[in-house]
Design a protein around this motif. Structure first.
Motif, PDB file in Angstrom:
ATOM      1  N   SER B  91       4.718  -0.236   6.084  1.00 48.05           N
ATOM      2  CA  SER B  91       5.568  -1.073   6.641  1.00 48.05           C
ATOM      3  C   SER B  91       4.841  -2.544   7.462  1.00 48.05           C
ATOM      4  N   LEU B  92       3.923  -3.049   6.538  1.00 43.99           N
ATOM      5  CA  LEU B  92       3.229  -4.305   6.404  1.00 43.99           C
ATOM      6  C   LEU B  92       3.987  -5.301   6.256  1.00 43.99           C
ATOM      7  N   VAL B  93       4.369  -6.675   6.576  1.00 45.25           N
ATOM      8  CA  VAL B  93       4.662  -7.711   6.080  1.00 45.25           C
ATOM      9  C   VAL B  93       3.415  -8.401   5.058  1.00 45.25           C
ATOM     10  N   PHE B  96       1.570 -11.806   5.817  1.00 49.89           N
ATOM     11  CA  PHE B  96       0.927 -12.175   7.164  1.00 49.89           C
ATOM     12  C   PHE B  96      -0.058 -11.737   5.995  1.00 49.89           C
ATOM     13  N   GLU B 100      -3.107 -10.390  11.493  1.00 48.81           N
ATOM     14  CA  GLU B 100      -2.044 -10.329  12.167  1.00 48.81           C
ATOM     15  C   GLU B 100      -1.068  -8.828  11.573  1.00 48.81           C
ATOM     16  N   ASN B 101      -1.058  -8.485  10.805  1.00 52.49           N
ATOM     17  CA  ASN B 101      -0.190  -7.542  10.575  1.00 52.49           C
ATOM     18  C   ASN B 101      -0.740  -6.885  12.052  1.00 52.49           C
ATOM     19  N   LEU B 104       0.461  -7.452  15.566  1.00 53.00           N
ATOM     20  CA  LEU B 104       1.561  -7.925  15.261  1.00 53.00           C
ATOM     21  C   LEU B 104       2.205  -6.920  16.091  1.00 53.00           C
ATOM     22  N   VAL B 140      -1.500  -9.744   3.519  1.00 52.67           N
ATOM     23  CA  VAL B 140      -1.913  -8.179   2.720  1.00 52.67           C
ATOM     24  C   VAL B 140      -1.069  -7.987   1.654  1.00 52.67           C
ATOM     25  N   GLN B 148      -4.607  -1.890   2.021  1.00 51.72           N
ATOM     26  CA  GLN B 148      -3.307  -1.719   3.066  1.00 51.72           C
ATOM     27  C   GLN B 148      -3.152  -0.421   3.769  1.00 51.72           C
ATOM     28  N   GLU B 152      -2.935  -0.782   8.141  1.00 54.91           N
ATOM     29  CA  GLU B 152      -2.520   0.669   8.320  1.00 54.91           C
ATOM     30  C   GLU B 152      -2.309   1.110   9.505  1.00 54.91           C
ATOM     31  N   LYS B 155      -4.369  -0.311  12.279  1.00 57.88           N
ATOM     32  CA  LYS B 155      -2.936  -1.512  13.147  1.00 57.88           C
ATOM     33  C   LYS B 155      -2.890  -0.065  13.967  1.00 57.88           C
TER      34      LYS B 155
END
Ligand SMILES: Nc1ncnc2c1ncn2[C@@H]1O[C@H](COP(=O)(O)OP(=O)(O)OP(=O)(O)O)[C@@H](O)[C@H]1O
Ligand SMILES: [Mg+2]
Lengths: 356, 515
Positions: B91-93, B96, B100-101, B104, B140, B148, B152, B155
């Protein structure tokens, strides 16, 4: 989706109703803050459309038109195309039907069906162009369809002013159509005319095409996942172009219903009053499901007439409808959840979650 | 024995529509351990994880974290309680940057403005601390899947997750990346974090976990120490019977079905993806396409399927040049394809299972007559295939997107193999698929082969390639660099050396395996 589970359909409906309630509450607050006579204004808003045969006619006339534009948008949205060209299709369709009505055929019973047919052809051409441009050159259908709207409005308005209005009269509309070219009224003396029947028949037709024909299945598959559709041997571009063309035909038909309707019976400049665009709202709220479109149109048409009558009869401007509109779209499209739902669920021992 | 950091008791979750995904499930996780949750597709693992993360509300049961009873109303509560989750679908942007991810939603602030320097520094620090190497600056969208996934994980760690849930993290990774992920997981537990880990490949589970909870049909059927079990006893616990993953080689090989000659494939931006590919596939054989992902195997399959233009050379199907045929015409000649990514390429989620099962045969009179759908025919077909391929689903009208990962894959396999294909393209057939279903899918592929299909198989799983292929070709940088006739002594190490370009084969040796 060919099958909607009752549970999800139910929450869907509650969500929409809640969105409408919130929007109305906000509208009421605004009326309260700006009006000298807020209660009267709001009562007019909520009750006026139903108050007389005449206003009911106005309402139903709107419902018919909103249904048609909602269907046109639903079709392209289901194929996940963001073509916004219904307005342009209404103009070219209206003009085409007017040519028939003002020609010698106009006095014959052929005028209405032929006018509709020609209008649909004109609309479908207007729908085809952005589809073809997208498939061929990768042009964004949003941009090209909006451009075509602009062109259609300009050109049609010019034709009306320069060629259809009685010369030298300075009028901005054509002469009245012969009686044979005007839709018969269902309730005499009101705008309650054949338009609503056309809209309902179209609803059934669009539903059938979407859910019972192979073309409709292909359209929905392309909408769900174009990559998959290509791999399955469905030519996504062909589906896309044909969808926009068929949607264009519905837009064109709406043009005919406009000019042939008892509200007009002639063609005037800027005749659609921007209603064509409100089909976007109808389609979004109806989740692009054809059978939901007339229901949403019925409710929204009511609010729309209410706002208009409030604008005429009280000191609150019609623009309040814009606020209601924007809020509904925002709330429905943003898939908000009911505030405090978790709290309520806990209060009720989480029963709502298992409710099936 | 230490007190559990997380304890779920009697969790029950019934989805609208009546699927009982969890039925009184218990899970006890101790601090600092790697706790694996295993079970067949649709056993309810992801549902349990979503309950732990506050995404699904249990209809019954209770959760405690650090001995405290908790009641999550959403992921926010779970994050506050120190739980983080990485989904199989990220569920990354995409547009961005990495940092930033990561930040976020809880960005470091300097006054009222976003403190970029601090964000970048924090991300660097975290990625070093937990051995999750990734550059914080690029967008990303430009990163490979493995990286990626690290974003996650970062994050979740940035939000100070003490318990990290990884739902099938290895399904999307190449073998090398799996090792790197395991290094990171070990670094995490060494620093006191706890990891809940879901996977279908038992060797991976045995390598990384300390304890294992086994689920079957929505229930917990056991909890074991990893050191007490081996692959076959674990498999027996999961499936409830012995599973053997042995397949038979092709008995005979038939006529040449597909000829690829000097094929060249070029991406939209002009980069050469594959060049000078020459190979033949015969009826009744499985040709394995070996190679690290992105070396041209997937692109070759796409070109054969008609989804990618050919820049040079030729493809010939039973004597007919393929480039003259549309996708539909290829399918009409018996081409079937099980694509790599079931959600992006293999299915139309949002449409029903029945519609998905009929989608490739919309000219079949069973499904369509004079342009009108035969709903009964479409339904009957689905009912029959659901039964034949034992797909776990409520019924043919269910939205295919609500199925568990393995069952979605079975829908794809069922559709492509419902009729005997002439040419079968297969890419990653058992990604995220459980043992029983893997066995079933392997059997389906070999059955198709025995029925006369010429099969091209690509997979990131070398064991799968070695188990199924009759011959293998190795791709490296868009070219075929080696070819083998499969035999018992061929190992993944040998293939690996060619895949990474370390070893090269003489033209004679290669020609020997190029029938
Ligand atoms: N949103 C949903 N709505 C309805 N049913 C669902 C939903 N999500 C999952 N299910 C059903 O619940 C059951 C358990 O699904 P879940 O995703 O938890 O399985 P899983 O163990 O993670 O399987 P896999 O290994 O294939 O990922 C399945 O039968 C699935 O079809
Ligand atoms: Mg899962």
């Amino acid at each position: 989706m060919s099958s909607i589970r009752p549970a999800s359909a139910l929450t869907e409906v509650t969500r929409v109703l809640l969105a409408v309630a919130i929007a109305l509450a906000v509208a009421f607050l605004i009326v309260l803050a700006t009006s000298e006579e807020p209660i009267k204004a709001f009562r007019t808003f909520l009750t006026a459309p139903f108050s007389s045969n005449r206003t009911r006619g106005l309402w139903i006339d709107d419902v018919a038109k909103l249904t048609l534009t909602g269907l046109a948008f639903s079709l392209v949205f289901q194929a996940r195309q963001f073509a916004l060209g219904v307005q342009g299709q209404v103009y070219v369709g209206g003009l085409a039907a007017s040519f028939i009505a003002l020609s010698p055929i106009g006095v014959t019973p052929l005028s209405i069906p032929l006018g509709m047919l020609v209008a649909m052809c004109a609309g479908s051409v207007w729908g085809f162009i952005p589809g073809y441009a997208k498939a061929r050159f990768g042009a964004s259908e949003i941009v090209s369809s909006l451009m075509l709207n602009y062109i259609a409005i300009r050109v049609v308005n010019w034709v009306i002013r320069a060629h259809l209005a009685p010369p030298g009269s300075g009028q901005l509309n054509s002469p009245d159509f012969p009686d044979a070219s005007v839709l018969p009224a269902i309730i005499q003396g009101t705008r309650f005319d054949l338009g609503i029947v056309v809209a309902l028949v179209m609803t059934g037709l669009v539903w059938f095409v979407l859910y019972r024909t192979v073309w409709g299945l292909k359209l929905r598959l392309v909408g769900h996942n174009p990559t998959f559709a290509e791999g399955a041997g469905i030519r996504a571009n062909v589906v896309m172009i044909s969808t926009m063309t068929v949607s264009g035909a519905i837009g064109g038909l709406l043009g005919a219903v406009y000019v042939q309707g008892r509200a007009f019976g002639r063609i005037a400049i800027d005749f659609d009053g921007n209603l064509a665009f409100e089909g976007i709202l109808i389609a979004i709220v109806a989740k692009s499901r054809p059978l939901a479109v007339p229901v949403v149109a019925l409710a929204y048409g009511y609010l729309r007439q209410g706002a208009q009558l409030m604008g005429l009869r009280t000191d609150v401007p019609t623009e309040i409808l814009g606020v209601v509109q924007a809020l509904i779209i925002l709330l429905v499209a943003s898939s908000f959840t009911l505030p405090g739902r978790a709290f309520i669920a806990r209060l009720m021992g989480r029963k709502p979650e298992v409710a099936r | 024995m230490t007190d559990p950091i997380l304890k779920a008791t009697g969790i029950t979750r019934i989805y609208p529509g009546g699927t009982v995904a969890n039925d009184g499930v218990n899970l006890t996780v101790r601090p600092g351990e790697v706790h694996a949750v295993v079970g067949e597709n649709g056993a309810g693992k992801s549902t349990l994880m979503k309950v732990l993360f506050g995404l699904e509300k249990p209809d019954a049961g209770s959760l405690t974290v650090n001995g405290q009873k908790v009641d999550f109303t959403g992921p926010k509560d779970a994050i506050e309680a120190g739980i983080g989750m990485v989904f199989q679908h990220f569920s990354l942007v995409p547009s961005f940057s990495v940092y930033e991810n990561v930040v976020l939603g809880s960005e470091p602030a300097k006054g009222i403005s976003f403190d970029r320097a601090k964000a970048i520094a924090t991300v660097r620090e975290l990625s070093q601390k937990f051995r999750l190497t990734v550059d914080p600056l690029p967008a990303v969208r430009r990163l490979p899947v493995g990286q990626q996934q690290r974003v996650e994980i970062l994050k979740a760690l940035y939000r100070d997750a003490q318990i990290l849930i990884l739902d099938e993290p290895t399904a999307v990774l190449a073998p090398q990346e799996v090792e790197e992920l395991f290094t990171a997981i070990r670094a995490l537990t060494a620093q006191g974090r706890t990891v809940i880990f879901i996977a279908h490949k038992l060797p991976e589970v045995l390598e990384i976990s300390d304890r294992i909870t086994v689920m079957r049909g929505g229930k917990t059927v056991g909890e074991v120490e990893t050191k007490d079990v081996d692959e076959s006893s674990l498999a027996a616990m999961m499936v409830g019977r012995e599973v053997s993953l042995r397949v038979d080689r092709a008995a005979t090989t038939g006529e040449r079905a597909l000829e690829v000659k000097n094929l060249r494939l070029v991406a939209g931006n002009g980069v050469t993806l594959a060049d000078d590919l020459t190979l033949n596939v015969h009826h009744g054989e499985i040709l394995g396409l070996v190679g690290v992902e992105g070396n041209g195997q997937a692109e070759l399959l796409e070109a054969i399927a008609g989804l990618r233009p050919v820049a040079g050379g030729s493809l010939t199907l039973q004597g007919t040049p393929l480039d003259e045929l549309t996708v539909l015409e290829r399918r009409d000649r018996g081409l079937a394809s099980i694509p790599e990514d079931r959600i992006a390429q293999g299915l139309a989620t949002g449409a029903s299972v029945a519609e998905n099962l009929a989608a490739t045969r919309l000219d079949d009179p069973r499904f369509v007559r004079r342009g009108i759908l035969n709903l009964k025919g479409i339904r009957d077909n689905a009912v029959a295939l659901i039964d034949r391929f034992s797909i776990r689903v409520g019924g043919p009208d269910v939205d295919v997107g609500t199925l568990s990962g393995g069952n979605m894959q079975k829908v794809v396999v069922a559709r492509e193999l419902s009729e005997q294909p002439q040419i079968l393209l297969v890419n990653q057939p058992t990604r995220g698929v459980d043992l029983g279903a893997t066995q079933f899918i392997w059997k389906s592929i070999t059955d198709a082969r025995d029925g006369g299909a010429a099969v091209l198989l690509s997979s990131a799983d070398l064991q799968e390639l070695l188990a199924l292929s009759d011959r293998l070709v190795v791709f490296y940088r868009g070219r075929i660099v080696a070819a083998f006739v499969n035999h018992a002594e061929l190992t993944s190490e040998t293939l690996g050396a060619y895949m990474l370009g370390i070893e090269t084969q003489t033209p004679e040796a290669m020609a020997g395996a190029m029938r």
